[in-house]
Design a protein around this motif. Structure first.
Motif, PDB file in Angstrom:
ATOM      1  N   ASP A   1       0.842  -1.203   0.000  1.00  0.00           N
ATOM      2  CA  ASP A   1       0.000   0.000   0.000  1.00  0.00           C
ATOM      3  C   ASP A   1       0.881   1.259   0.000  1.00  0.00           C
ATOM      4  OD1 ASP A   1      -1.828   1.983   0.319  1.00  0.00           O
ATOM      5  OD2 ASP A   1      -2.698   1.222   2.183  1.00  0.00           O
ATOM      6  N   ARG A   2       0.832   2.006  -1.099  1.00  0.00           N
ATOM      7  CA  ARG A   2       1.657   3.208  -1.211  1.00  0.00           C
ATOM      8  C   ARG A   2       0.910   4.462  -0.769  1.00  0.00           C
ATOM      9  NH1 ARG A   2       5.173   2.502  -6.822  1.00  0.00           N
ATOM     10  NH2 ARG A   2       6.062   0.459  -6.311  1.00  0.00           N
ATOM     11  N   THR A   3      -0.359   4.322  -0.476  1.00  0.00           N
ATOM     12  CA  THR A   3      -1.138   5.495  -0.062  1.00  0.00           C
ATOM     13  C   THR A   3      -0.989   5.774   1.423  1.00  0.00           C
ATOM     14  OG1 THR A   3      -3.116   4.166   0.375  1.00  0.00           O
ATOM     15  CG2 THR A   3      -2.818   5.016  -1.875  1.00  0.00           C
ATOM     16  N   TYR A   4      -0.564   4.741   2.186  1.00  0.00           N
ATOM     17  CA  TYR A   4      -0.462   4.915   3.635  1.00  0.00           C
ATOM     18  C   TYR A   4       0.794   5.704   3.976  1.00  0.00           C
ATOM     19  CZ  TYR A   4      -0.290   3.918   8.615  1.00  0.00           C
ATOM     20  OH  TYR A   4      -0.248   4.063   9.983  1.00  0.00           O
ATOM     21  N   VAL A   5       0.654   6.720   4.799  1.00  0.00           N
ATOM     22  CA  VAL A   5       1.784   7.537   5.237  1.00  0.00           C
ATOM     23  C   VAL A   5       2.101   7.169   6.688  1.00  0.00           C
ATOM     24  CG1 VAL A   5       2.663   9.864   5.623  1.00  0.00           C
ATOM     25  CG2 VAL A   5       1.109   9.410   3.700  1.00  0.00           C
ATOM     26  N   GLY A   6       3.250   6.603   6.903  1.00  0.00           N
ATOM     27  CA  GLY A   6       3.643   6.184   8.250  1.00  0.00           C
ATOM     28  C   GLY A   6       4.240   4.796   8.215  1.00  0.00           C
ATOM     29  N   GLN A   7       4.611   4.318   9.376  1.00  0.00           N
ATOM     30  CA  GLN A   7       5.198   2.982   9.480  1.00  0.00           C
ATOM     31  C   GLN A   7       4.124   1.923   9.253  1.00  0.00           C
ATOM     32  OE1 GLN A   7       6.666   1.195  13.371  1.00  0.00           O
ATOM     33  NE2 GLN A   7       8.615   1.848  12.457  1.00  0.00           N
ATOM     34  N   LYS A   8       4.402   0.991   8.353  1.00  0.00           N
ATOM     35  CA  LYS A   8       3.432  -0.043   8.021  1.00  0.00           C
ATOM     36  C   LYS A   8       3.613  -1.244   8.957  1.00  0.00           C
ATOM     37  CE  LYS A   8       3.543   1.282   3.144  1.00  0.00           C
ATOM     38  NZ  LYS A   8       3.909   0.854   1.773  1.00  0.00           N
ATOM     39  N   ARG A   9       2.505  -1.621   9.617  1.00  0.00           N
ATOM     40  CA  ARG A   9       2.578  -2.747  10.566  1.00  0.00           C
ATOM     41  C   ARG A   9       1.425  -3.717  10.305  1.00  0.00           C
ATOM     42  NH1 ARG A   9       3.746   1.569  14.410  1.00  0.00           N
ATOM     43  NH2 ARG A   9       1.667   1.372  15.324  1.00  0.00           N
ATOM     44  N   PHE A  10       1.742  -5.003  10.445  1.00  0.00           N
ATOM     45  CA  PHE A  10       0.738  -6.052  10.235  1.00  0.00           C
ATOM     46  C   PHE A  10       0.953  -7.128  11.295  1.00  0.00           C
ATOM     47  CE2 PHE A  10      -1.526  -9.545   8.304  1.00  0.00           C
ATOM     48  CZ  PHE A  10      -2.581  -8.926   7.642  1.00  0.00           C
ATOM     49  N   VAL A  11      -0.153  -7.695  11.802  1.00  0.00           N
ATOM     50  CA  VAL A  11      -0.087  -8.674  12.890  1.00  0.00           C
ATOM     51  C   VAL A  11      -0.640 -10.014  12.420  1.00  0.00           C
ATOM     52  CG1 VAL A  11      -0.820  -9.232  15.236  1.00  0.00           C
ATOM     53  CG2 VAL A  11      -0.354  -6.845  14.604  1.00  0.00           C
ATOM     54  N   ILE A  12       0.113 -11.076  12.674  1.00  0.00           N
ATOM     55  CA  ILE A  12      -0.362 -12.444  12.464  1.00  0.00           C
ATOM     56  C   ILE A  12      -0.545 -13.073  13.840  1.00  0.00           C
ATOM     57  CG2 ILE A  12       0.101 -14.687  11.410  1.00  0.00           C
ATOM     58  CD1 ILE A  12       2.123 -13.307   9.573  1.00  0.00           C
ATOM     59  N   TYR A  13      -1.755 -13.530  14.156  1.00  0.00           N
ATOM     60  CA  TYR A  13      -1.954 -14.156  15.463  1.00  0.00           C
ATOM     61  C   TYR A  13      -2.689 -15.484  15.290  1.00  0.00           C
ATOM     62  CZ  TYR A  13      -6.897 -12.669  15.630  1.00  0.00           C
ATOM     63  OH  TYR A  13      -8.229 -12.497  15.377  1.00  0.00           O
ATOM     64  N   GLY A  14      -2.540 -16.340  16.298  1.00  0.00           N
ATOM     65  CA  GLY A  14      -3.187 -17.651  16.224  1.00  0.00           C
ATOM     66  C   GLY A  14      -2.588 -18.613  17.226  1.00  0.00           C
ATOM     67  N   LEU A  15      -2.960 -19.880  17.118  1.00  0.00           N
ATOM     68  CA  LEU A  15      -2.524 -20.911  18.059  1.00  0.00           C
ATOM     69  C   LEU A  15      -1.030 -21.166  17.966  1.00  0.00           C
ATOM     70  CD1 LEU A  15      -5.374 -23.505  17.412  1.00  0.00           C
ATOM     71  CD2 LEU A  15      -5.207 -21.906  19.327  1.00  0.00           C
ATOM     72  N   GLY A  16      -0.455 -21.666  19.066  1.00  0.00           N
ATOM     73  CA  GLY A  16       0.929 -22.086  19.026  1.00  0.00           C
ATOM     74  C   GLY A  16       1.106 -23.230  18.062  1.00  0.00           C
ATOM     75  N   GLY A  17       2.137 -23.149  17.226  1.00  0.00           N
ATOM     76  CA  GLY A  17       2.392 -24.202  16.245  1.00  0.00           C
ATOM     77  C   GLY A  17       1.538 -24.094  14.998  1.00  0.00           C
ATOM     78  N   SER A  18       0.799 -22.983  14.863  1.00  0.00           N
ATOM     79  CA  SER A  18      -0.090 -22.849  13.695  1.00  0.00           C
ATOM     80  C   SER A  18       0.623 -22.313  12.472  1.00  0.00           C
ATOM     81  CB  SER A  18      -1.265 -21.921  14.041  1.00  0.00           C
ATOM     82  OG  SER A  18      -0.804 -20.631  14.408  1.00  0.00           O
ATOM     83  N   GLY A  19       1.903 -21.990  12.602  1.00  0.00           N
ATOM     84  CA  GLY A  19       2.674 -21.571  11.429  1.00  0.00           C
ATOM     85  C   GLY A  19       2.839 -20.067  11.297  1.00  0.00           C
ATOM     86  N   LYS A  20       2.659 -19.334  12.386  1.00  0.00           N
ATOM     87  CA  LYS A  20       2.787 -17.864  12.318  1.00  0.00           C
ATOM     88  C   LYS A  20       4.205 -17.468  11.917  1.00  0.00           C
ATOM     89  CE  LYS A  20       1.557 -17.429  16.612  1.00  0.00           C
ATOM     90  NZ  LYS A  20       1.314 -18.856  16.914  1.00  0.00           N
ATOM     91  N   THR A  21       5.171 -18.043  12.620  1.00  0.00           N
ATOM     92  CA  THR A  21       6.571 -17.718  12.327  1.00  0.00           C
ATOM     93  C   THR A  21       6.926 -18.148  10.918  1.00  0.00           C
ATOM     94  OG1 THR A  21       7.165 -17.987  14.648  1.00  0.00           O
ATOM     95  CG2 THR A  21       8.958 -18.109  13.041  1.00  0.00           C
TER      96      THR A  21
ATOM     97  N   GLY B   1       9.352   6.530  14.554  1.00  0.00           N
ATOM     98  CA  GLY B   1       9.348   7.147  13.230  1.00  0.00           C
ATOM     99  C   GLY B   1       8.357   6.519  12.281  1.00  0.00           C
ATOM    100  N   THR B   2       8.466   6.919  11.031  1.00  0.00           N
ATOM    101  CA  THR B   2       7.500   6.501  10.004  1.00  0.00           C
ATOM    102  C   THR B   2       8.098   5.546   8.984  1.00  0.00           C
ATOM    103  OG1 THR B   2       8.063   8.448   8.662  1.00  0.00           O
ATOM    104  CG2 THR B   2       6.242   8.672  10.227  1.00  0.00           C
ATOM    105  N   ASN B   3       9.380   5.199   9.140  1.00  0.00           N
ATOM    106  CA  ASN B   3      10.027   4.340   8.147  1.00  0.00           C
ATOM    107  C   ASN B   3       9.804   2.861   8.452  1.00  0.00           C
ATOM    108  OD1 ASN B   3      11.071   6.596   6.875  1.00  0.00           O
ATOM    109  ND2 ASN B   3      12.994   6.541   8.019  1.00  0.00           N
ATOM    110  N   GLY B   4       9.866   2.060   7.382  1.00  0.00           N
ATOM    111  CA  GLY B   4       9.917   0.622   7.528  1.00  0.00           C
ATOM    112  C   GLY B   4       8.589  -0.093   7.636  1.00  0.00           C
ATOM    113  N   CYS B   5       8.674  -1.422   7.545  1.00  0.00           N
ATOM    114  CA  CYS B   5       7.521  -2.314   7.693  1.00  0.00           C
ATOM    115  C   CYS B   5       7.785  -3.247   8.875  1.00  0.00           C
ATOM    116  CB  CYS B   5       7.319  -3.149   6.426  1.00  0.00           C
ATOM    117  SG  CYS B   5       6.956  -2.178   4.950  1.00  0.00           S
ATOM    118  N   VAL B   6       6.765  -3.470   9.688  1.00  0.00           N
ATOM    119  CA  VAL B   6       6.893  -4.307  10.879  1.00  0.00           C
ATOM    120  C   VAL B   6       5.847  -5.412  10.823  1.00  0.00           C
ATOM    121  CG1 VAL B   6       6.882  -4.381  13.394  1.00  0.00           C
ATOM    122  CG2 VAL B   6       7.735  -2.342  12.216  1.00  0.00           C
ATOM    123  N   LEU B   7       6.308  -6.660  10.936  1.00  0.00           N
ATOM    124  CA  LEU B   7       5.418  -7.817  10.921  1.00  0.00           C
ATOM    125  C   LEU B   7       5.492  -8.486  12.291  1.00  0.00           C
ATOM    126  CD1 LEU B   7       3.546  -9.697   9.363  1.00  0.00           C
ATOM    127  CD2 LEU B   7       5.561 -10.824   8.407  1.00  0.00           C
TER     128      LEU B   7
END
Length: 853
Positions: free
Chosen positions: A10-30, A110-116
């Motif tokens: 997404d190039r329209t978003y201004v700021g640091q891009k963050r996304f969260v993956i959540y779920g059960l242990g061993g479900s393959g998040k990592t 700050g506003t740089n980078g992507c965080v997963l």
């Protein structure tokens, strides 16, 4: 995967891009996070991984990023470095499960980078900012799960209908969790069971674990003993993992037994970046230290033959040696795993190869079972899945006493891999020690938890017999000393001080304060106190050590002379230059007699003597001493050795004062020092920042004020951030930077900095019995020049008078007013008074001319 790609694209978003993956242990998040990074690596300048399981682990993970960025090894510096990278980067914060965790503290500002972010905690989905912001992973798709187990079992395709039917049944029983499915496939691959027999294995293992956990919970034990909570969501992973581990525990093969021991040790290390060479160093280092000790003993014996007075020992000294030998005799050797011991009749080279081979065979067993993983693009580094990593430590079979044993083994391996100076003084060893920090922090946290649990257990048991508590002996003291060395190198000075205080108390209690070992430990502690800006306290302890050395060893004993040299350097820092000069002259004379003119100890004392001459403004004498020490260190260690560079830097700063061509040579010296420190220590290490500031001072002396101000400003800001605004080095850097601003004509900025520096309480807290701290006097002196250039003559005059008063108090018996600096201040008073008179006359003339005729 598509949701992740879409969110971060997404190039329209201004700021640091963050996304969260959540779920059960061993479900393959990592696994999903890593797969996204691998598939989209071309979109990022860099990809970085953080262990989010705790704030401590997060900070430890940032050390790797700090190393890549060439900045100081702390989370603050690493996050700042990452936040200032304008090129796109991806940061994966993995396993941020705990409700108490403040994920925002792990994210660069700050506003740089992507965080997963990956987490089992649904509440953390609020940190998402782009796309759908979060993704919940429940289970794999059935067909995906079937393919995964068949591939893990390495079944050749095409797969028969009966095989796929068996795979479907197993995957359904395992809840379609990737980690459990992989473990099941590996168990079948290894022949532990058939496709049709796996579920029987699995169900029996599940019931066994549940029964053990229920027995633990149902017993009336303290809360600390009930460490394993019901977690049916993870039972599929644990049960499938247990089948693989049971097969190793029951095997009689050496590689399998080694694998079990290695897995247990891995569980007390940090789960990422586990280096195989750490284990090899742990086995080899005792031999290196023994050889070094034998060499030192031989050199001492030769010294005693040449200088008979050194051979004389008092009755108390002899008795202390006997006590030390007895403590070594009765102390148990460090606990190591089987692969690291019992290698008789092998040369050092063959022994190292043998250990590597045996460890690799054990690691191959673990990798084959997916119990550990080899890290991508790394040489001999391994990691563990966080869920398996924790379960190894906390499985029902592990009693508190067993946990205590294996955490102790792990601590012993880490400690044995660390060499005390002067051994281990090379770049590879320094890098390894810094990479040990996350593992040391993890094992010590585990040990503290286990200790608390054992105390709770003892408190709940009623017995007529006295309770035996674990002793803190020589082995524990050595371990604490080695760990404190790593803490110091990584800037964790408060933690280092805590351990060093314990070691000192133990050494003094066992041997007395006059024993050489107690003295060396105490001096180690005073160095840390200086790093914490507790200079007066450190100097007070050094004074006592010097008195003890004189009483127990004599004034001309080599250890006494080295303590005198160290104390002299401390007194010089505090402004006690007369006492410092006397100690350094005594140290140079004595060490030259004992070791010769070219010995490292003699050269260091000569360098310190040159620093006192610098404080006395004896520029030529100072430069002469520093050139002697520099030439000697260069011949002894080479021109790029740490000590050689320190001598070169001191020589540059002395010669800068001489002016002319000396300034040009000083510039060449400082450029060389800076380049070497950047290469060897990193761009933000304190000694590198010191070189930048000193280079700036030389550039300013050459008239390049703008360039000097630019590089010094950056260095001071980094030092302020990494060391804190109250650190003596930071205050000195600000003082010299402000003086460059004065030379540049930026007087208002400079004045503001000077006032900030001189009002810091650290100077008052670190003065000696009398007078001001010399660094504060320098700042006040520079301030008078700044005020004078602004026409603030009255303020400048007041400061000059206060300087004279301070100089009268320094050193006792009026020594301060005999210093050249006092003459300079008096000349400045005369000059400013004349300027005030001239200004008054000019003002009166102006008033007369403006009167009406």
């Amino acid at each position: 995967m598509s949701k992740l790609v879409e969110a971060f694209a997404d190039r329209t978003y201004v700021g640091q891009k963050r996304f969260v993956i959540y779920g059960l242990g061993g479900s393959g998040k990592t696994e999903l996070a890593v797969k996204y990074a691998e598939d989209n690596i071309q979109n990022y300048w860099g990809v970085f991984f953080i262990d989010g399981s705790s704030q401590e682990n997060s900070s430890a993970s940032y050390l790797e990023i700090a190393k890549l960025g060439g900045v100081e090894p702390n989370a603050k510096a690493a996050k700042n470095w990452l936040a200032t990278r304008v090129m796109p980067w991806l940061l994966i914060i993995d396993n941020a499960d705990d409700e108490e965790i403040r994920v925002e503290d792990m994210i660069p500002a700050g506003t740089n980078g992507c965080v997963l972010i990956t987490s089992r905690n649904p509440a953390h989905k609020s940190y998402g900012t782009v796309g759908e912001r979060y993704l919940e992973l429940m289970q794999m798709e059935r067909e995906e799960a079937n393919d995964l187990i068949l591939k893990a079992a390495e079944e050749p395709s095409p797969w028969s209908a009966s095989l796929t039917d068996s795979a479907k049944v197993i995957c359904q029983a395992l809840g379609y969790l990737p980690l459990a499915i992989v473990h099941a496939g590996k168990a079948i691959l290894l022949g532990l069971c058939s496709w049709t027999g796996y579920l029987g294995f699995y169900q029996r293992e599940t019931e066994r674990i549940r029964r053990k956990r229920l027995r633990q919970r149902d017993r009336s034990l303290s809360p600390g003993e009930r460490r394993i909570q019901d977690d049916d969501d993870n039972m599929n992973v644990f049960s499938s993992y247990e089948i693989l581990l049971q097969s190793l525990e029951t095997s009689q093969e050496e590689s399998a037994q080694d694998a079990v021991e290695l897995l247990l040790v891995f569980s007390y290390l940090h789960c990422q970046n586990i280096r195989v060479d750490v284990f090899v160093h742990a086995a080899m280092n005792p031999m290196k230290e023994t050889k070094a000790s034998e060499k030192e003993a031989q050199e001492n014996a030769e010294l005693e033959k040449r200088i008979p007075r050194l051979a004389k020992k008092s009755w108390s000294s002899w008795l202390q040696e006997m006590v030390l030998r007895l403590s070594r005799y009765i102390d148990t050797p460090p606990l190591l795993i089987s692969a690291l011991k019992n290698h008789e009749n092998l040369s050092a080279t063959n022994l190292e190869d043998e250990i590597y081979d045996r460890l690799r065979r054990a690691l191959a067993v673990l990798v084959r079972r997916s119990l550990v993983m080899k890290q991508e693009r790394s040489d001999e580094r391994y990691c563990m899945h966080p869920l398996v990593h924790k379960w190894v430590r906390e499985r029902p079979e592990m009693s508190a006493s067993q946990q205590a044993l294996w955490s102790q083994v792990t601590g012993a391996i880490l400690a044995s891999s660390i060499l005390f100076p002067p051994l281990g003084d090379n770049e590879d060893d320094r890098i390894m020690r810094r990479e040990l920090l996350p593992h040391i922090l993890h094992v010590r946290t585990c040990q503290a938890t286990i200790t608390d649990r054992l105390k709770e257990n003892r408190g709940t048991r009623k017995s007529v017999w006295p309770t035996i508590t674990p002793r803190w002996g020589r082995r524990e003291a050595l371990e604490a000393a080695r760990f404190s060395f790593v803490y110091s190198e990584c800037g964790l000075f408060q933690d280092a001080l805590q351990l060093q205080s314990q070691v000192r108390d133990f050494a003094v209690g066992l041997l007395g304060e006059q024993h050489p070992l107690s003295i060396k430990v105490t001096l180690f502690l005073t160095g840390t106190l200086y790093e914490l800006s507790r200079a007066s306290e450190a100097t007070r302890i050094q004074r006592r050590v010097y008195e003890v050395c004189v009483e127990s060893l004599s004034e001309r004993h080599p250890l006494t002379l080295m303590v005198a040299d160290l104390l002299g350097a401390s007194l010089c820092f505090l402004g006690r230059w007369s006492a410092s000069l006397a100690l350094h002259e005594k140290a140079v004379e004595g060490l030259r007699e004992i070791y010769g003119a070219d010995h490292e100890n003699t050269l260091k004392a000569i360098r310190n003597l040159g620093r006192v001459y610098l404080r006395y403004m004896e520029w030529e004498k100072s430069a002469k001493m520093h050139r002697i020490s520099w030439d000697g260190m260069k011949k002894r260690f080479g021109e790029t050795h740490f000590e050689t560079l320190v001598c070169m830097e001191d020589l540059a700063m002395s010669q800068m004062r001489l002016g002319g061509d000396y300034v040009l040579e000083s510039h060449e010296f400082m450029m060389f020092v800076l380049d070497e420190r950047k290469r060897a220590l990193g761009k933000e290490q304190p000694y590198t920042l010191l070189a930048i500031c000193n280079l700036g001072r030389v550039k300013s002396a050459m008239g390049k004020h703008a360039e000097a101000a630019r590089i010094m400003k950056d260095a001071v800001e980094i030092a302020d951030r990494n060391l804190g605004e109250d650190h003596f080095g930071v205050l000195a850097g600000k003082t010299h930077y402000a003086q460059v601003l004065v030379n540049q004509g930026r007087l208002t900025e400079a004045e503001e900095i000077f006032h900030t520096v001189i009002n810091k309480p650290q100077y008052k807290q670190s003065t000696d019995e009398d007078g001001e701290h010399p660094d504060r006097l320098i700042a006040l002196w520079y301030l008078t020049g700044c005020l004078e250039k602004q026409g603030k003559f009255r303020e400048a005059l007041d400061i000059c008078h206060s300087l004279m008063k301070s100089l009268a108090d320094i050193g006792g018996e009026g020594l301060g007013v005999k210093h050249k600096f006092a003459t300079m201040v008096q000349d400045e008073i005369t000059k400013v008074e004349e300027l005030i008179q001239d200004a008054k006359k000019a003002s009166e003339t102006t008033m007369f001319l403006t009167l009406p005729k």
